[in-house]
Every structure is written in structure tokens, then in C-alpha cells.
Write a protein that holds these residues in place. Structure first.
Motif, PDB file in Angstrom:
ATOM      1  N   ILE A  31       0.861  -1.190   0.000  1.00 36.36           N
ATOM      2  CA  ILE A  31       0.000   0.000   0.000  1.00 36.36           C
ATOM      3  C   ILE A  31       0.894   1.235   0.000  1.00 36.36           C
ATOM      4  CG2 ILE A  31      -1.780   1.304   1.214  1.00 36.36           C
ATOM      5  CD1 ILE A  31      -2.628  -1.315   2.579  1.00 36.36           C
ATOM      6  N   VAL A  32       0.765   2.072  -1.027  1.00 35.88           N
ATOM      7  CA  VAL A  32       1.511   3.321  -1.092  1.00 35.88           C
ATOM      8  C   VAL A  32       0.699   4.409  -0.396  1.00 35.88           C
ATOM      9  CG1 VAL A  32       2.557   5.069  -2.592  1.00 35.88           C
ATOM     10  CG2 VAL A  32       2.626   2.650  -3.245  1.00 35.88           C
ATOM     11  N   ALA A  33       1.287   5.002   0.629  1.00 31.99           N
ATOM     12  CA  ALA A  33       0.614   6.051   1.405  1.00 31.99           C
ATOM     13  C   ALA A  33       1.622   7.163   1.697  1.00 31.99           C
ATOM     14  CB  ALA A  33       0.046   5.469   2.695  1.00 31.99           C
ATOM     15  N   THR A  34       2.234   7.671   0.636  1.00 30.70           N
ATOM     16  CA  THR A  34       3.359   8.602   0.774  1.00 30.70           C
ATOM     17  C   THR A  34       2.942  10.059   0.947  1.00 30.70           C
ATOM     18  OG1 THR A  34       3.517   8.537  -1.647  1.00 30.70           O
ATOM     19  CG2 THR A  34       5.070   7.186  -0.399  1.00 30.70           C
ATOM     20  N   GLY A  35       1.634  10.352   0.855  1.00 30.49           N
ATOM     21  CA  GLY A  35       1.151  11.688   1.172  1.00 30.49           C
ATOM     22  C   GLY A  35       1.558  12.752   0.174  1.00 30.49           C
ATOM     23  N   ALA A  36       1.648  13.985   0.653  1.00 34.65           N
ATOM     24  CA  ALA A  36       1.918  15.134  -0.203  1.00 34.65           C
ATOM     25  C   ALA A  36       2.645  16.206   0.593  1.00 34.65           C
ATOM     26  CB  ALA A  36       0.610  15.684  -0.774  1.00 34.65           C
ATOM     27  N   ARG A  37       3.121  17.212  -0.120  1.00 33.73           N
ATOM     28  CA  ARG A  37       3.835  18.339   0.498  1.00 33.73           C
ATOM     29  C   ARG A  37       3.280  19.633  -0.061  1.00 33.73           C
ATOM     30  NH1 ARG A  37       6.751  15.998  -3.503  1.00 33.73           N
ATOM     31  NH2 ARG A  37       7.697  17.353  -5.085  1.00 33.73           N
ATOM     32  N   ALA A  38       3.645  20.733   0.565  1.00 35.07           N
ATOM     33  CA  ALA A  38       3.169  22.035   0.110  1.00 35.07           C
ATOM     34  C   ALA A  38       3.759  22.372  -1.254  1.00 35.07           C
ATOM     35  CB  ALA A  38       3.548  23.113   1.121  1.00 35.07           C
ATOM     36  N   ARG A  39       2.947  22.991  -2.093  1.00 30.62           N
ATOM     37  CA  ARG A  39       3.415  23.420  -3.407  1.00 30.62           C
ATOM     38  C   ARG A  39       4.035  24.810  -3.289  1.00 30.62           C
ATOM     39  NH1 ARG A  39      -1.281  23.286  -6.989  1.00 30.62           N
ATOM     40  NH2 ARG A  39      -0.836  21.068  -7.230  1.00 30.62           N
ATOM     41  N   ASP A  40       5.186  24.977  -3.901  1.00 27.77           N
ATOM     42  CA  ASP A  40       5.868  26.274  -3.911  1.00 27.77           C
ATOM     43  C   ASP A  40       5.343  27.160  -5.028  1.00 27.77           C
ATOM     44  OD1 ASP A  40       7.774  26.507  -1.834  1.00 27.77           O
ATOM     45  OD2 ASP A  40       9.127  25.131  -2.840  1.00 27.77           O
ATOM     46  N   LEU A  41       5.470  28.463  -4.844  1.00 25.78           N
ATOM     47  CA  LEU A  41       5.315  29.380  -5.966  1.00 25.78           C
ATOM     48  C   LEU A  41       6.497  29.163  -6.908  1.00 25.78           C
ATOM     49  CD1 LEU A  41       4.297  32.731  -4.220  1.00 25.78           C
ATOM     50  CD2 LEU A  41       2.887  31.408  -5.808  1.00 25.78           C
ATOM     51  N   PRO A  42       6.257  28.996  -8.207  1.00 26.83           N
ATOM     52  CA  PRO A  42       7.363  28.708  -9.118  1.00 26.83           C
ATOM     53  C   PRO A  42       8.419  29.808  -9.168  1.00 26.83           C
ATOM     54  CG  PRO A  42       5.333  29.168 -10.335  1.00 26.83           C
ATOM     55  CD  PRO A  42       4.954  29.014  -8.907  1.00 26.83           C
ATOM     56  N   PHE A  43       7.991  31.056  -8.922  1.00 28.60           N
ATOM     57  CA  PHE A  43       8.935  32.173  -9.017  1.00 28.60           C
ATOM     58  C   PHE A  43       9.471  32.608  -7.653  1.00 28.60           C
ATOM     59  CE2 PHE A  43       4.544  33.720  -9.158  1.00 28.60           C
ATOM     60  CZ  PHE A  43       4.489  34.529  -8.046  1.00 28.60           C
ATOM     61  N   ALA A  44       9.020  31.939  -6.591  1.00 27.27           N
ATOM     62  CA  ALA A  44       9.487  32.329  -5.251  1.00 27.27           C
ATOM     63  C   ALA A  44       9.393  31.143  -4.301  1.00 27.27           C
ATOM     64  CB  ALA A  44       8.671  33.507  -4.723  1.00 27.27           C
ATOM     65  N   PRO A  45      10.304  30.175  -4.416  1.00 26.54           N
ATOM     66  CA  PRO A  45      10.263  29.027  -3.498  1.00 26.54           C
ATOM     67  C   PRO A  45      10.479  29.463  -2.056  1.00 26.54           C
ATOM     68  CG  PRO A  45      12.305  29.055  -4.768  1.00 26.54           C
ATOM     69  CD  PRO A  45      11.420  30.096  -5.365  1.00 26.54           C
TER      70      PRO A  45
END
Length: 470
Positions: free
Chosen positions: A140-154
């Protein structure tokens, strides 16, 4: 040499660790692989510690308004940011230890390290024990997610934050920009506003909490503005530059005018990115924008490989992940010959959503607009907090509860709330929807007095012209 199990769960967030526990309960030899902290983002860096922060902000708010309750507070009221953060981290640590105990109690083997699939039912783990090779009948893959960055301002962790840094600030923002008004953005906006920051929220869409009913969005925006926040909807951040002294943001407002604004800090809350890269999924599962495509029980296209939680299509909520974990575990047990389990496909229409700002927001099912678009004839009830004795006694008389029914069948299509403790109230309607209740059963249900839940009854009555207290 490969270590084999019946089930291996990759990731130990609220989906993964619950799936592992349910597998173990069903008698399956189970292991879990985790690269960082048992409990995942939700327990360590999300749902729970943010609620601890929000509680501190809420208590501060009540202390500052003690006179409204006939109370006097001696001396100056001030927030100790370091102590607030320490309390939040302590709670996260306590719950992390609780998950560790649950793994031991259920005899689940924990492999700490970075897991990479080598096939549908095999993986390698690089971690504290070097490289381990594991195999199972099901993974079972349960690797979740992370916050998305602004492409022009990580995010840099100093001036531009994601939720993780916003949870452990070393200094109090004086002037805070929050980009995005979904649940995460609005919760942090609410916390820092209660703590004394000057908060501006920028939302690209035409209203805050845009997944909610339009009346809830309008009420919340009015309330947040009354609390001192600046709310900019239909607006976008064109540029964001961090310096040692602060952040400069170019913001285009709804009229199309671009202006530069100065802030001390910014929080980016524009969505999530699934953690599905570089774990061996390329040929094993169908993907859409990084999310693993699954059937209603969690199966991928590869036999023996399952996926749940935030690495799969939304809604991206901890309780949805946990429920998917149980469903997948029971479906696996059934495939392995257990005739006593009967898994049910997840009904996404019955998943409640909660936002823990002040006032709180909660909902389940269709909004009024979505129900109309789907072609339903509607009966809609709306009952205000000001009509409820308990709400007035609590000093929380702002808000309302809205119910949406199919006029032909009486089916409860959706419920939408804004106000004190609605994140607790919403489960009543969620149970009702799961039981396929109609307005008749809800009208005949006796609600205790005095409680906030009476407004749920009144909203149903109101949909049919029978409300008693307005």
C-alpha cells in the motif's frame, strides 16, 4: 536476503498507519516503512499541531475580550510565541509516541528509511539499517503530499514560509501575507491575526474558502474583515521577493491594477504536490498530475499494488486517508481469503470538510450551487446562530447552518456551517447522509436543549417552512 510480509505500507501518515493497524487486526503479517516521523505530516506538522496553535490564539482572543463575559483580567495580556510553539510541538511529540506504541501493540514491524518500489510487491529501504530488501503479497503506497511552492518564489524558511515553518516561527510576523485561502491558508491567517499580526490574504478565485458554499464564503470574508484582516479576492501575486528585512510582493487586484506591497513574512498555501516522484511508480501505476489513479478500494493497475491518501485523488483530508486505509486493508484481507470482511467503496459525497479558523467552517455533500447545476429541485434551510440560546450564552452568536434537500425525495444533499464548534456539529449530518436519511427522520429526531445542535434541527425545519425560532 529479502524479508517478506503479507502487507507492506509505504508511509505512516493517518492513511498509512491506520491501514497497517487494520491489516494487523485482520491477522496479516504487516510492516510499515517511514522515512521521517511515524504519524506523517498530519500528526507531526499538520492537523494536530496547527489545532494546538489555533487553540492558543483562541484563548488569547477570549482573554482580550474577557469584559464581554463580565470578567476582569489583571495586568497586561500578551502572547509568548516561544511557549505557544513549544506547547504545539509537545503535543505532536506525544501523539508521535502514541503511534509508536500502536505499532508495537499491533506487532507491526517498522522499517525507518527511504522506500523505493522495485516491483508491485517489492521494495528497497535505505535507512538506519543500511539497505534492506522487502517483499509482500500486497503493498500500500501512502506517501502523502507536500506544500506546493510558488514557481517564481520558493519558500526559503526565513521570510517565505510553507505550513511547516509557519508552525515553528522564531519571530512573530508584524505584517503577514497569506497566499491562498483554502483551509491551510485561512487557518494560519486566523492564528496569526489572533496573535496580533497585520494579516493580508490574497485569493486568486472570487471568494475565500472557494470549495465551500457561496453563502459561507461571503459570511467568512465579512467576519475576517471585521476582525481586522485585509482580504483580496480575484487577486494574484505576480512577484514575490524576500530580503533580510522583509518581503516585497507585486499583487494584481480584481480590477487588474498591480501594486507593490511590503510585508515582514509570507505564507504560501496554494495547494499540495503528491510525494510520488522517484519511488519506482513510473511503470506500475497510472498517474494524473502526480496523483496515483486507483479504483474505489485503492487498487492501482498493478496487481498487489494499492494506494491511499494524499498521493491519490482528493479530497486531500486526513480522515479520508484513514478511511481509505481501512477499506484497502479489508479488500486485501478479502483477496487473501478472509470471508468475514466486507469492504465498502468510499463515497466521496459523504466526506466532511472542516476549517478551524475563527469562526469555524464545516460542510458535507453538495453546495446549493452544485445541487442546482446537477439538476435538483431544492428545499434550502438556513438558521442563524443569533436564534439559538446556547450560542448567545456562549457569546458566539455569529454564524449560520444551511441545509440543502432534494425537494422531490427529501434526500439530504448537503449541509454547510459557519460559526462556533461547527467542526464538531457537522458529523451529525454526515451520519445522516451515510444512513440515507431524509428530512422526515431529521425532523422527528429530538435534539437536546440547550445545545448548538438545535440549530441543525431548525435548519431542517426551515427548509420546509417550519422553523420555530426565527
Amino acid at each position: 536476503m529479502s524479508t517478506s510480509y503479507e502487507v507492506i505500507v509505504l508511509g505512516s501518515g493517518p492513511g498509512g498507519y491506520v491501514a497497517a493497524i487494520r491489516c494487523a487486526q485482520l491477522g496479516l503479517k504487516t510492516a510499515i516503512v517511514e522515512r521521517e516521523n511515524l504519524g506523517g505530516i498530519c500528526l507531526n506538522w499538520g492537523c494536530i499541531p496547527t489545532k494546538a496553535l489555533l487553540r492558543s490564539g483562541e484563548v488569547l482572543h477570549y482573554m482580550q475580550n474577557a469584559k464581554d463575559y463580565g470578567l476582569k483580567v489583571a495586568g497586561e495580556i500578551e502572547a509568548d510565541l516561544e511557549a505557544v510553539v513549544k506547547r504545539s510541538r509537545g503535543i505532536a511529540k506525544q501523539l508521535n509516541q502514541g503511534v509508536t506504541h500502536l505499532m508495537k501493540k499491533n506487532k507491526i514491524t517498522v522499517h525507518m528509511g527511504e522506500g523505493t518500489l522495485t516491483g508491485p510487491t517489492s521494495l528497497t529501504v535505505k535507512g538506519e539499517k543500511g539497505e534492506e530488501k522487502l517483499s509482500a503479497k500486497h503493498v500500500i503506497v501512502a506517501t502523502g503530499a507536500r506544500a506546493r511552492d510558488l514557481p517564481f518564489a520558493p519558500a526559503d524558511g526565513e521570510r517565505i514560509w510553507t505550513y511547516r515553518k509557519a508552525m515553528t516561527p522564531t519571530e512573530m510576523p508584524e505584517k503577514l501575507l497569506v497566499i491562498g485561502s483554502g483551509a491551510i491558508g485561512i487557518e494560519f491567517a486566523s492564528f496569526y491575526n489572533d496573535m496580533g499580526a497585520d494579516v493580508t490574504v490574497v485569493e486568486m478565485l472570487d471568494r475565500v474558502v472557494p470549495v465551500e458554499d457561496h453563502e459561507v464564503s461571503a459570511f467568512l470574508e465579512k467576519s475576517l474583515t471585521k476582525q481586522g484582516m485585509t482580504i483580496m479576492t480575484g487577486a494574484g501575486v505576480e512577484d514575490l521577493k524576500a530580503a533580510r528585512s522583509g518581503v516585497k510582493a507585486k499583487i494584481k487586484d480584481k480590477s487588474g491594477k498591480v501594486a507593490e506591497h511590503d510585508f515582514t513574512h509570507a505564507i504560501v498555501a496554494i495547494g499540495i504536490q503528491p510525494n510520488t516522484e522517484n519511488i519506482g511508480l513510473e511503470k506500475l501505476a497510472d498517474m494524473d498530475r502526480g496523483f496515483i489513479q486507483i479504483d474505489p478500494y485503492g487498487r492501482t493497475k498493478s496487481k498487489g499494488l494499492w494506494a491511499i491518501g494524499d498521493c491519490t485523488p482528493g479530497p486531500w483530508l486526513a480522515h479520508k486517508a484513514s478511511h481509505e486505509g481501512v477499506t484497502a486493508a479489508e479488500a486485501i484481507a478479502q483477496e487473501l481469503g478472509n470471508k468475514d470482511v466486507h469492504p465498502h467503496a468510499l463515497d466521496r459525497n459523504n466526506i466532511p470538510g472542516c476549517t478551524y479558523c475563527h469562526p469555524q467552517v464545516a460542510s458535507v455533500g453538495m453546495t446549493e450551487a452544485a445541487a442546482k447545476e446537477a439538476g435538483y429541485d431544492l428545499k434550502v434551510g438556513n438558521f442563524p446562530f443569533i436564534g439559538n440560546g446556547k450560542a448567545i450564552a456562549l457569546g458566539e452568536a455569529e454564524g449560520f447552518i444551511k441545509t440543502v434537500f432534494d425537494a422531490k425525495t427529501g434526500e439530504l444533499l448537503g449541509a454547510h456551517m459557519v460559526g462556533a464548534e461547527v467542526t464538531e456539529l457537522i458529523q451529525g449530518y454526515t451520519v445522516g447522509k451515510q444512513l440515507e436519511t431524509t428530512e422526515a427522520e431529521l425532523m422527528q429526531t429530538v435534539f437536546p436543549h440547550p445545545t448548538l445542535s438545535e440549530m441543525m434541527h431548525e435548519s431542517v425545519l426551515g427548509a420546509y417552512g417550519q422553523a420555530l425560532h426565527i
